[in-house]
Design an enzyme around this catalytic site. Structure first.
Site, PDB file in Angstrom:
ATOM      1  N   MET A  30      31.186  41.517  29.346  1.00 54.61           N
ATOM      2  CA  MET A  30      31.503  40.875  28.067  1.00 54.61           C
ATOM      3  C   MET A  30      30.937  39.464  28.040  1.00 54.61           C
ATOM      4  O   MET A  30      31.356  38.636  27.209  1.00 54.61           O
ATOM      5  CB  MET A  30      33.019  40.864  27.836  1.00 54.61           C
ATOM      6  CG  MET A  30      33.585  42.279  27.754  1.00 54.61           C
ATOM      7  SD  MET A  30      35.108  42.390  26.806  1.00 54.61           S
ATOM      8  CE  MET A  30      36.174  41.338  27.755  1.00 54.61           C
ATOM      9  N   HIS A  34      29.754  34.938  35.384  1.00 52.14           N
ATOM     10  CA  HIS A  34      30.129  34.126  36.544  1.00 52.14           C
ATOM     11  C   HIS A  34      29.612  34.830  37.798  1.00 52.14           C
ATOM     12  O   HIS A  34      28.997  35.903  37.716  1.00 52.14           O
ATOM     13  CB  HIS A  34      31.645  33.909  36.572  1.00 52.14           C
ATOM     14  CG  HIS A  34      32.457  35.170  36.452  1.00 52.14           C
ATOM     15  ND1 HIS A  34      32.501  36.122  37.450  1.00 52.14           N
ATOM     16  CD2 HIS A  34      33.224  35.646  35.435  1.00 52.14           C
ATOM     17  CE1 HIS A  34      33.298  37.117  37.073  1.00 52.14           C
ATOM     18  NE2 HIS A  34      33.735  36.860  35.842  1.00 52.14           N
ATOM     19  N   HIS A  37      29.991  38.630  38.201  1.00 58.08           N
ATOM     20  CA  HIS A  37      29.007  39.443  37.471  1.00 58.08           C
ATOM     21  C   HIS A  37      27.664  39.435  38.214  1.00 58.08           C
ATOM     22  O   HIS A  37      26.997  40.472  38.329  1.00 58.08           O
ATOM     23  CB  HIS A  37      28.768  38.877  36.067  1.00 58.08           C
ATOM     24  CG  HIS A  37      29.958  38.894  35.157  1.00 58.08           C
ATOM     25  ND1 HIS A  37      30.508  37.753  34.642  1.00 58.08           N
ATOM     26  CD2 HIS A  37      30.678  39.922  34.641  1.00 58.08           C
ATOM     27  CE1 HIS A  37      31.532  38.064  33.837  1.00 58.08           C
ATOM     28  NE2 HIS A  37      31.653  39.375  33.834  1.00 58.08           N
ATOM     29  N   GLN A 148      35.554  45.725  41.506  1.00 58.79           N
ATOM     30  CA  GLN A 148      36.866  46.146  42.023  1.00 58.79           C
ATOM     31  C   GLN A 148      37.999  45.269  41.478  1.00 58.79           C
ATOM     32  O   GLN A 148      39.149  45.670  41.475  1.00 58.79           O
ATOM     33  CB  GLN A 148      36.828  46.104  43.561  1.00 58.79           C
ATOM     34  CG  GLN A 148      38.133  46.421  44.271  1.00 58.79           C
ATOM     35  CD  GLN A 148      38.637  47.829  44.010  1.00 58.79           C
ATOM     36  OE1 GLN A 148      37.863  48.731  43.641  1.00 58.79           O
ATOM     37  NE2 GLN A 148      39.931  48.036  44.173  1.00 58.79           N
ATOM     38  N   ASP A 150      38.732  44.784  38.566  1.00 57.61           N
ATOM     39  CA  ASP A 150      39.363  45.612  37.539  1.00 57.61           C
ATOM     40  C   ASP A 150      39.522  47.019  38.106  1.00 57.61           C
ATOM     41  O   ASP A 150      38.851  47.963  37.683  1.00 57.61           O
ATOM     42  CB  ASP A 150      38.512  45.595  36.273  1.00 57.61           C
ATOM     43  CG  ASP A 150      38.404  44.197  35.694  1.00 57.61           C
ATOM     44  OD1 ASP A 150      39.209  43.853  34.833  1.00 57.61           O
ATOM     45  OD2 ASP A 150      37.523  43.425  36.127  1.00 57.61           O
ATOM     46  N   GLN A 153      40.277  49.909  35.785  1.00 55.22           N
ATOM     47  CA  GLN A 153      39.097  50.212  34.963  1.00 55.22           C
ATOM     48  C   GLN A 153      38.107  51.062  35.757  1.00 55.22           C
ATOM     49  O   GLN A 153      37.557  52.041  35.243  1.00 55.22           O
ATOM     50  CB  GLN A 153      38.451  48.910  34.512  1.00 55.22           C
ATOM     51  CG  GLN A 153      37.114  49.066  33.836  1.00 55.22           C
ATOM     52  CD  GLN A 153      36.663  47.761  33.187  1.00 55.22           C
ATOM     53  OE1 GLN A 153      37.148  47.385  32.130  1.00 55.22           O
ATOM     54  NE2 GLN A 153      35.743  47.071  33.822  1.00 55.22           N
ATOM     55  N   SER A 185      36.710  34.879  36.992  1.00 50.90           N
ATOM     56  CA  SER A 185      36.979  35.603  35.748  1.00 50.90           C
ATOM     57  C   SER A 185      36.569  34.715  34.579  1.00 50.90           C
ATOM     58  O   SER A 185      36.734  33.489  34.637  1.00 50.90           O
ATOM     59  CB  SER A 185      38.482  35.901  35.642  1.00 50.90           C
ATOM     60  OG  SER A 185      38.827  36.229  34.311  1.00 50.90           O
ATOM     61  N   SER A 186      36.054  35.335  33.534  1.00 46.62           N
ATOM     62  CA  SER A 186      35.696  34.561  32.345  1.00 46.62           C
ATOM     63  C   SER A 186      36.933  33.863  31.788  1.00 46.62           C
ATOM     64  O   SER A 186      36.836  32.797  31.180  1.00 46.62           O
ATOM     65  CB  SER A 186      35.100  35.478  31.280  1.00 46.62           C
ATOM     66  OG  SER A 186      34.054  36.245  31.846  1.00 46.62           O
ATOM     67  N   ARG A 187      38.099  34.469  31.987  1.00 46.25           N
ATOM     68  CA  ARG A 187      39.334  33.891  31.438  1.00 46.25           C
ATOM     69  C   ARG A 187      39.817  32.675  32.231  1.00 46.25           C
ATOM     70  O   ARG A 187      40.679  31.946  31.741  1.00 46.25           O
ATOM     71  CB  ARG A 187      40.436  34.954  31.361  1.00 46.25           C
ATOM     72  CG  ARG A 187      40.172  35.994  30.277  1.00 46.25           C
ATOM     73  CD  ARG A 187      41.365  36.902  30.031  1.00 46.25           C
ATOM     74  NE  ARG A 187      41.191  37.703  28.841  1.00 46.25           N
ATOM     75  CZ  ARG A 187      40.734  38.969  28.825  1.00 46.25           C
ATOM     76  NH1 ARG A 187      40.399  39.569  29.958  1.00 46.25           N
ATOM     77  NH2 ARG A 187      40.605  39.614  27.684  1.00 46.25           N
TER      78      ARG A 187
HETATM   79  P1  AMP Z   1      34.016  41.540  32.120  1.00 48.82           P
HETATM   80  O1  AMP Z   1      32.855  40.745  31.621  1.00 48.82           O
HETATM   81  O2  AMP Z   1      35.203  40.706  32.474  1.00 48.82           O
HETATM   82  O3  AMP Z   1      34.333  42.718  31.239  1.00 48.82           O
HETATM   83  O4  AMP Z   1      33.564  42.155  33.507  1.00 48.82           O
HETATM   84  C1  AMP Z   1      32.364  42.876  33.617  1.00 48.82           C
HETATM   85  C2  AMP Z   1      32.310  43.491  34.984  1.00 48.82           C
HETATM   86  O5  AMP Z   1      32.380  42.468  35.976  1.00 48.82           O
HETATM   87  C3  AMP Z   1      33.476  44.446  35.258  1.00 48.82           C
HETATM   88  O6  AMP Z   1      32.988  45.564  35.978  1.00 48.82           O
HETATM   89  C4  AMP Z   1      34.396  43.614  36.103  1.00 48.82           C
HETATM   90  O7  AMP Z   1      35.205  44.375  36.977  1.00 48.82           O
HETATM   91  C5  AMP Z   1      33.406  42.795  36.893  1.00 48.82           C
HETATM   92  N1  AMP Z   1      34.028  41.590  37.432  1.00 48.82           N
HETATM   93  C6  AMP Z   1      34.751  40.667  36.740  1.00 48.82           C
HETATM   94  N2  AMP Z   1      35.215  39.727  37.586  1.00 48.82           N
HETATM   95  C7  AMP Z   1      34.794  40.065  38.828  1.00 48.82           C
HETATM   96  C8  AMP Z   1      34.949  39.501  40.131  1.00 48.82           C
HETATM   97  N3  AMP Z   1      35.653  38.392  40.334  1.00 48.82           N
HETATM   98  N4  AMP Z   1      34.380  40.136  41.177  1.00 48.82           N
HETATM   99  C9  AMP Z   1      33.659  41.278  40.981  1.00 48.82           C
HETATM  100  N5  AMP Z   1      33.474  41.858  39.792  1.00 48.82           N
HETATM  101  C10 AMP Z   1      34.038  41.270  38.726  1.00 48.82           C
END
Ligand code: AMP
Length: 280
Positions: A30, A34, A37, A148, A150, A153, A185-187
């Site tokens: 999304m 970071h 990703h 992992q 998530d 997910q 995390s983006s959040r």
């Molecule tokens: P998102 O943009 O948050 O939807 O995440 C996109 C992908 O990046 C998803 O497969 C997440 O599980 C993965 N992701 C997010 N944060 C991390 C993290 N800290 N370590 C590894 N993968 C992540």
């Protein structure tokens, strides 16, 4: 690096790549990219000839009172990161491109998505599976890489791929953490320094759980009690759930079998919803 916004253009390009014998790796995101990703992009680059990163803040996976509007959108920075990392294609469609007027088809996994985050976010995984199936159909990946962090997910997507006989292998990359232990995390961008300090109680509680298992504890009750106790010491943190589950089936564990179970936490740190998990 090529950027594509059109579904048709992305799909015909992907079909062309595949018929030329190229292995396609997809990293769905999304955006607001970071280090977590970027680590998934590295895995895709190792496993595939062409790497596609999708950047799409998917409205279908947000509830009505969730943070869809506030979710960080920093496309130019993301494109720069992708360029530097050697991504071949960024697919960043608009919402109407993905969900045109009258859109009405959704895919729902009905078992693994019911517990954990599925309780407090009842339509979340339906949005995730729908967008991932659409992205798979558009980008035709041989492999798709998820994180992992998530864990639920990952399990839900793997189940969808199996149940619907999709010709894509799902790879899962480990959770990437900042030096202080917080999962990237983006959040995390929503939090102040003070809130971030409080958020560190989440990886700390999970670390305590891991240590207990290492020292021989097998009782799920005792582990969960310890996690919730540790989190309760932090006044900005409100636990949504703390559970030990089988990492493939997401079934709640009774007694811990090392290597099979994960401890999962979701919690609010003031207005920020965070999730994390560790293998036990
Ligand atoms: P998102 O943009 O948050 O939807 O995440 C996109 C992908 O990046 C998803 O497969 C997440 O599980 C993965 N992701 C997010 N944060 C991390 C993290 N800290 N370590 C590894 N993968 C992540």
């Amino acid at each position: 690096m090529r950027t594509i916004q059109s579904v048709n253009e992305m799909q015909s390009h992907a079909i062309g790549l595949r018929s030329g014998g190229q292995l396609i790796g997809l990293v769905p995101t999304m955006g607001s990219l970071h280090a977590g990703h970027l680590a998934l992009i590295d895995i895709a680059k190792e496993e595939a000839d062409k790497v596609i990163v999708s950047i799409f803040v998917n409205p279908a996976q947000f509830g009505p009172s969730e943070d869809y509007e506030q979710y960080p959108r920093v496309l130019e920075e993301d494109l720069e990161k992708c360029r530097e990392r050697g991504v071949d294609i960024v697919f960043n469609p608009s919402v109407v491109e993905m969900y045109p007027q009258g859109y009405s088809t959704f895919v729902k996994e009905e078992h693994l998505s019911a517990g954990l985050c599925g309780v407090s976010r009842p339509h979340h995984f339906r949005g995730v599976t729908t967008v991932c199936l659409k992205l798979f159909n558009i980008t035709r990946p041989d492999i798709a890489v998820f994180g992992q962090k998530d864990a639920q997910q990952c399990a839900v997507i793997k189940k969808m791929v199996t149940d619907l006989n999709l010709p894509t292998s799902v790879l899962v990359g480990p959770t990437l953490r900042d030096a202080d232990g917080l999962a990237t995390s983006s959040r995390n961008a929503y939090m102040s320094d003070v809130q971030r300090q409080e958020a560190l109680s989440i990886p700390k509680a999970l670390q305590i759980a891991q240590d207990m298992v290492q020292q021989g504890t097998r009782s799920v009750d005792r582990i969960v009690a310890e996690i919730t106790h540790h989190l309760s010491l932090h006044r900005r943190v409100r636990v949504i759930y703390a559970q030990v589950v089988d990492k493939e089936t997401m079934e709640p564990a009774r007694e811990i079998e090392p290597g099979r179970h994960i401890a999962c936490v979701a919690a609010w740190v003031d207005q920020t919803r965070l999730i994390d998990n560790v293998e036990l």
